[in-house]
Design a protein around this motif. Sequence first.
Motif, mmCIF file in Angstrom:
data_model
loop_
_atom_site.group_PDB
_atom_site.id
_atom_site.type_symbol
_atom_site.label_atom_id
_atom_site.label_comp_id
_atom_site.label_asym_id
_atom_site.label_seq_id
_atom_site.Cartn_x
_atom_site.Cartn_y
_atom_site.Cartn_z
ATOM 1 N N LEU A 160 0.862 -1.398 0.017
ATOM 2 C CA LEU A 160 -0.085 -0.152 -0.055
ATOM 3 C C LEU A 160 0.987 1.076 -0.121
ATOM 4 C CD1 LEU A 160 -2.543 1.326 0.218
ATOM 5 C CD2 LEU A 160 -2.800 0.808 2.727
ATOM 6 N N VAL A 161 1.905 1.293 0.883
ATOM 7 C CA VAL A 161 2.950 2.325 0.924
ATOM 8 C C VAL A 161 3.447 2.665 -0.431
ATOM 9 C CG1 VAL A 161 4.956 3.137 1.822
ATOM 10 C CG2 VAL A 161 3.331 2.208 3.343
ATOM 11 N N ALA A 162 3.800 1.571 -1.011
ATOM 12 C CA ALA A 162 4.305 1.699 -2.516
ATOM 13 C C ALA A 162 3.414 2.386 -3.427
ATOM 14 C CB ALA A 162 4.917 0.547 -2.943
ATOM 15 N N ARG A 163 2.165 1.836 -3.215
ATOM 16 C CA ARG A 163 1.318 2.458 -4.203
ATOM 17 C C ARG A 163 1.130 3.882 -4.051
ATOM 18 N NH1 ARG A 163 -3.626 -1.035 -4.196
ATOM 19 N NH2 ARG A 163 -3.117 -1.985 -2.307
ATOM 20 N N LEU A 164 0.937 4.220 -2.742
ATOM 21 C CA LEU A 164 0.672 5.732 -2.304
ATOM 22 C C LEU A 164 1.893 6.357 -2.924
ATOM 23 C CD1 LEU A 164 -0.982 5.140 1.140
ATOM 24 C CD2 LEU A 164 -2.031 5.877 -0.808
ATOM 25 N N ILE A 165 3.213 5.948 -2.687
ATOM 26 C CA ILE A 165 4.471 6.728 -3.206
ATOM 27 C C ILE A 165 4.215 6.867 -4.653
ATOM 28 C CG2 ILE A 165 6.851 6.671 -3.468
ATOM 29 C CD1 ILE A 165 7.052 5.288 -0.704
ATOM 30 N N GLY A 166 4.177 5.891 -5.414
ATOM 31 C CA GLY A 166 4.051 5.681 -6.702
ATOM 32 C C GLY A 166 2.868 6.714 -7.406
ATOM 33 N N GLY A 167 1.735 6.870 -6.633
ATOM 34 C CA GLY A 167 0.671 7.548 -6.930
ATOM 35 C C GLY A 167 0.700 9.341 -6.613
ATOM 36 N N GLY A 168 1.890 9.568 -6.039
ATOM 37 C CA GLY A 168 2.282 10.914 -5.737
ATOM 38 C C GLY A 168 1.755 11.489 -4.562
ATOM 39 N N MET A 169 1.136 10.624 -3.498
ATOM 40 C CA MET A 169 0.846 11.105 -2.214
ATOM 41 C C MET A 169 1.866 12.324 -1.849
ATOM 42 S SD MET A 169 -2.139 10.280 -1.047
ATOM 43 C CE MET A 169 -2.290 10.558 0.838
ATOM 44 N N PRO A 170 1.130 13.604 -1.235
ATOM 45 C CA PRO A 170 2.318 14.395 -0.616
ATOM 46 C C PRO A 170 2.591 13.913 0.805
ATOM 47 C CG PRO A 170 0.047 15.196 -0.583
ATOM 48 C CD PRO A 170 -0.141 13.886 -0.939
ATOM 49 N N THR A 171 3.193 12.796 0.752
ATOM 50 C CA THR A 171 3.611 12.150 2.255
ATOM 51 C C THR A 171 4.967 12.275 2.270
ATOM 52 O OG1 THR A 171 1.561 10.836 2.151
ATOM 53 C CG2 THR A 171 3.349 10.229 3.828
ATOM 54 N N ARG A 172 5.510 12.463 3.512
ATOM 55 C CA ARG A 172 7.036 12.454 3.856
ATOM 56 C C ARG A 172 7.483 11.556 4.650
ATOM 57 N NH1 ARG A 172 10.719 17.318 2.798
ATOM 58 N NH2 ARG A 172 11.932 15.375 2.366
ATOM 59 N N VAL A 173 6.595 10.913 5.412
ATOM 60 C CA VAL A 173 6.556 10.060 6.430
ATOM 61 C C VAL A 173 5.543 8.902 6.406
ATOM 62 C CG1 VAL A 173 7.157 9.213 8.842
ATOM 63 C CG2 VAL A 173 7.990 11.471 7.970
ATOM 64 N N TYR A 174 5.904 7.675 6.221
ATOM 65 C CA TYR A 174 5.094 6.564 6.495
ATOM 66 C C TYR A 174 5.642 5.661 7.479
ATOM 67 C CZ TYR A 174 3.326 7.378 1.654
ATOM 68 O OH TYR A 174 2.725 7.994 0.523
ATOM 69 N N TYR A 175 4.521 5.285 8.291
ATOM 70 C CA TYR A 175 4.652 4.344 9.299
ATOM 71 C C TYR A 175 3.820 3.076 9.164
ATOM 72 C CZ TYR A 175 5.469 3.640 14.238
ATOM 73 O OH TYR A 175 5.993 2.920 15.540
ATOM 74 N N VAL A 176 4.697 1.766 9.430
ATOM 75 C CA VAL A 176 4.110 0.790 9.375
ATOM 76 C C VAL A 176 4.772 -0.162 10.371
ATOM 77 C CG1 VAL A 176 3.791 0.526 6.613
ATOM 78 C CG2 VAL A 176 5.935 -0.178 7.649
ATOM 79 N N SER A 177 3.923 -1.465 10.465
ATOM 80 C CA SER A 177 4.653 -2.191 11.683
ATOM 81 C C SER A 177 4.167 -3.573 11.664
ATOM 82 C CB SER A 177 3.927 -1.695 13.046
ATOM 83 O OG SER A 177 2.708 -1.522 13.021
ATOM 84 N N GLN A 178 5.063 -4.413 12.220
ATOM 85 C CA GLN A 178 4.930 -5.934 12.122
ATOM 86 C C GLN A 178 4.982 -6.415 13.676
ATOM 87 O OE1 GLN A 178 8.483 -7.866 10.910
ATOM 88 N NE2 GLN A 178 7.346 -9.964 10.356
ATOM 89 N N GLY A 179 4.001 -6.957 14.212
ATOM 90 C CA GLY A 179 3.866 -7.356 15.703
ATOM 91 C C GLY A 179 4.497 -8.909 15.733
ATOM 92 N N GLY A 180 4.518 -9.244 17.054
ATOM 93 C CA GLY A 180 4.891 -10.774 17.346
ATOM 94 C C GLY A 180 6.402 -11.152 17.724
ATOM 95 N N TYR A 181 7.193 -10.089 18.072
ATOM 96 C CA TYR A 181 8.498 -10.131 18.238
ATOM 97 C C TYR A 181 8.837 -10.636 19.671
ATOM 98 C CZ TYR A 181 10.127 -9.075 13.576
ATOM 99 O OH TYR A 181 10.429 -9.165 12.326
ATOM 100 N N ASP A 182 7.684 -10.780 20.608
ATOM 101 C CA ASP A 182 8.001 -11.069 21.765
ATOM 102 C C ASP A 182 8.187 -12.745 22.216
ATOM 103 O OD1 ASP A 182 8.190 -10.545 24.633
ATOM 104 O OD2 ASP A 182 6.147 -10.248 24.977
ATOM 105 N N THR A 183 9.103 -13.131 21.597
ATOM 106 C CA THR A 183 9.533 -14.237 21.650
ATOM 107 C C THR A 183 10.108 -14.992 22.994
ATOM 108 O OG1 THR A 183 11.664 -13.710 20.693
ATOM 109 C CG2 THR A 183 9.913 -14.350 19.123
ATOM 110 N N HIS A 184 9.180 -15.359 23.960
ATOM 111 C CA HIS A 184 9.853 -15.633 25.246
ATOM 112 C C HIS A 184 9.957 -17.211 25.142
ATOM 113 C CE1 HIS A 184 9.553 -12.211 27.869
ATOM 114 N NE2 HIS A 184 8.544 -11.613 27.082
ATOM 115 N N GLY A 185 9.327 -17.875 24.409
ATOM 116 C CA GLY A 185 9.242 -19.275 24.289
ATOM 117 C C GLY A 185 9.503 -19.738 22.944
#
Lengths: 472, 435
Positions: B287-312
């Motif tokens: 989605l971010v790539a499409r928004l960049i390609g489409g010329g959104m006037p955006t300077r900062v995109y923020y995305v996240s990936q969860g699940g890194y709390d690997t206790h076991g």
Amino acid sequence: MLKRLEPEDWTPEAAAHLLNRAGFGGSPLEIAALHSRGLSGAVGSMLDGEEDSDLFPPPAASVPMDVVDLKMKSKDLPEEKRKEMQKMVQREQREQTLELRGWWLNRMRWTPFAAREKATLFWHGHWATSAEKVKEPFLLWQQNETLRAHALGSARTLARDITRDPAMMRYLDLQQSKREKPNENFARELMELFTLGEGHYSEQDIRESARAFTGYRIDPISRQWRLQPRQHDGGVKTFFGKTGNLSGDDVLALIFDSPQCARFLAQKLWVFYAGSEPSPELVEALAAEYRAVDFDTARFLKTIFSSGEFYAADVVRRQVKSPVQWLIGLSKMLETPLPSPIVCEAILRQLGQIPFAPPNVKGWDGGRAWISSSTLLLRYNIAGYLVGGKNAGMGLPGGGLGTARVDVEKVAPVRATADKVCDEVAWRLFQSPLPPAVRGKFTAYLLEHGTGTTARRDLLNLMMSTPEFQLT
Amino acid sequence: MNKTLHTRRKFLRTSLLGGAVAWTVPAFLERTFFSLDAMAADSAIQTVTGKDGTILVVLQLAGGNDGLNTLIPFSDDTYHRMRPMIGIKPEQALKINDYLALHPSLTHLRGLYDEGRMGIVQGVGYPNPNRSHFRSTEIWQTAVDENKTSATGWLGRYFDSCCQGADPAVGVNIGSQTPQAFSAAEPTGISFARPEQFRFNSAQASDPKAAEEFFRSMNELPAGESNDGGSIGMLNGVADTGGDTLDFLRRTALDAQMSSDKVLEITRKSVAPVTYPGGNLANSLNLVARLIGGGMPTRVYYVSQGGYDTHGNQAGAHERLLGELDGAIGAFTADLKAQGNFDRVVLMTFSEFGRRVAENASGGTDHGAAAPLFVVGGGVKAGLYGKAPSLTDLHDGDLIHNVDFRSVYATVLENWLKAPSREILNGTFPTLGLI
């Protein structure tokens, strides 16, 4: 001194304003009933309320899980079983927290003593504590009960009870504060965020008061506060010019005796209830009132709610509704029950205010911070969902709510003209007349689409999908 | 010059059309700002046109990514001794020098590193590390000392100080909750998990078409009037100009309508030129790539990936997570290259903390401190930055940081977004030679 509201200014709009701000709003009938009591009668009926606690039987979280027993039982189990048990406990905690949230939201929705729930919500945002860290639903419920017990009582007593509240102690790691290594975090937040504000204490004050709060512990069985004498620093401390063997309670009393504490709390209460930033003169006047009643919050609020300042043009209908106010108020205006707890939680998550999970120890910023282009659109769409009942593309759990919830004939009844329909619905939703240009557009909509049930249902949806509806 | 421009923009935003109808000016007037670009060139006030200008993508690895199994000191005996169950075998790791290697899942990142398009910053953290997820996340998001709190986030302060009057979509978060990093004195930035949710949902109405039409008439500037205040006062509800809060809400409503139209238009017509793997993160970056390609006037995109709390049982889970991360970044960078936008974009990862050096009894790792992060993009100077933390000189069993995370922020702010970092980070942090 605050000016008393002139009797001729006690209008139905003023009554609606009181009901919105002291509580969570109400239907036109409730507004009319409040108005008929006159200013003093209305303020008194809001703040001297009572409720039957049988209306709200305690949730499952009111009984502590026997964690010690579980630990004992699982001690000798193989690793795998122990993990399974842990997972089970976590699941149970999540479910209880969800139920607890629903329980509180419904209490806000249905209680005859709305002012107490509103004040409880204020103190929850003030003495902010989050389930993210506290985890144990029992501790959250217990704190909520403490907040409720003193919400309209003495802020001094409330502060004392909260410094001894296990949920707060865990949230700010106070229960790990030892004589040799006092936890200054709690002492700092106590003064910076809870009682005085930044710049009204020294680093020395923090160090000395941190010593006074050492040894506070949570009893593993009763889940109540107790003092662990071996971990408590009983030595001589100097705080706010007083030297002696000061306890945590002594420190708190000294803080409340300082004029700044009344200023800080009075200002914050004013912002919460009036929604505007008070002038320095008003802060002084408010602080004097709060001190005069020695932090009796109900008496203080009575003065505010009876004052001309509280009904000023830059106060009435100029506060951005918090998501909780928005949801509870909407459900009261439409005279519908709340959706299920899991849907309420999802809605409040999208809108940015989950009870029992403020974002950090400062609580919610409130005001304009509630609104972004995305939360504004979400508010529009969720309002549409609560009226239209379809779950298409909403990202909310469960199926649709159906259209049967809202009794359109009751909340947006047929009247002789489109104008009359609009005005009646606008009074229900905004408690003030609409600006002529906006009113004209809504009237034109009805003239074009007729005044059938579906058009009037859509009118509710469209009226709530406006900037104006975000204000109270 | 900066001062004048700033004032001018404020003026444009609030009173171009005269005080009484100020609210009817949407929070952005693209055309007007566009003409000011030349003036803004050397100014702290930043205008984005969507077609040029640098873009930052912040990728949060939520839960505390295990740095030592991401960038592996494979030839260090201590590493293998401390991690008998979950240590990555030297022959499997993707070596980048005699001491360090990437996790076997990170093949695309390894390719970017070899290409000279990825920097690795080692040992990133802050003094007195906090091991609470939410508190440490808050520290990263607000970029303050560990014993302080702040109501604003580091990106929010960037928006406040450099993007006043810009399009609200100057910051775009893919997700339902606005990250704390976006919190600002003047709320800016938009969040949405799915573009189809970021629009007025007229389907709730029994007559969706009529509702949609009506809603638009309530939230649109009359055609041709965005630069001319003559009759703009006819827009919804002028009669009531009584309060700033209502003005603010009305402007936000206009913003929402305009950016939602733009987002929908871009996402509707654009198709990714490369195939993305499955998973939430890949969807977000797509989605971010499409928004960049489409010329959104955006300077900062923020995305996240969860699940890194690997206790076991960390090994399998971590491999899957890093595989997802690697595949998503691989597709994203290929997409940007195909668009010709790779040189305009820098992506940085972060996680609230790394994990302990020693594995625990459950084949997992507990909350730790310093960890490495990745910075990827056409403008990045590849290489290792900072020092690999010692595995024996520990603090409470944790790696000691040697790069303050705010140095990474200062680098992307100063050298990529061309923003003054001192004001935004409340202090001076040395920049790294990354960009």
